[in-house]
Design a protein around this motif. Structure first.
Motif: not given
Length: 166
Positions: A87-100, A111-121
């Protein structure tokens, strides 16, 4: 012994020390361990195969590197998937989180990862209280994004948090 030989030996020793340090550091890191959920791990590996191309985005009046999805990923769009990650914090909306795929210290933002390593949920309901780097598994429909620069490339919609992962 001349100066060049000394520099060569010092360089060799430093290189070996760096490799040993990297191995030990990565081995002890949570990201070293593959998720126990093989399907989720294979999704992350498949996501890692994306490439990018530079395109002009009219809404932003600028050029951006946008993802180019593989045929296998395109085939998955709209299907239900399960994704495990941190879980990564994402505070723009209460029902949206980021998973990495990786913990915060190695994530796309920090860090050094790319866009392929995260998803908006996008969750069905307001997100419960999670802590940074808490391991989660989510299920939902996969959407792909290669045009909206305000969203991530991978979006899981109508998602439910199914359990803590790994």
């Amino acid at each position: 012994m001349n100066r060049q030989n000394i520099l060569r030996k010092v360089s060799f020793v430093v290189s070996i020390a760096a490799m040993v340090y990297f191995f030990v550091l990565e081995k002890d890191s949570p990201s070293w361990h593959a998720p126990s959920d093989d399907a989720s791990f294979s999704h992350w590996k498949m996501f890692a195969e994306i490439t990018s191309e530079r395109k002009y985005v009219e809404s932003a009046s600028s050029h951006y590197r946008l993802p180019v999805f593989t045929p296998d990923i395109l085939e998955m769009e709209g299907s239900d998937i399960k994704l495990s990650g941190y879980f990564l914090p994402y505070s723009k909306w209460d029902s949206v989180i980021i998973i990495s795929r990786f913990p915060n210290s190695s994530c796309f933002y920090c860090g050094h990862a790319g866009v392929e390593s995260v998803a908006m949920v996008t969750l069905e309901t307001e997100a419960p209280s999670f802590r940074t780097d808490q391991r989660l598994a989510v299920t939902g429909k996969l959407e792909l994004n290669n045009s909206d620069v305000n969203k991530l490339a991978f979006i899981i919609t109508g998602a439910k948090v199914t359990k803590e992962a790994f």
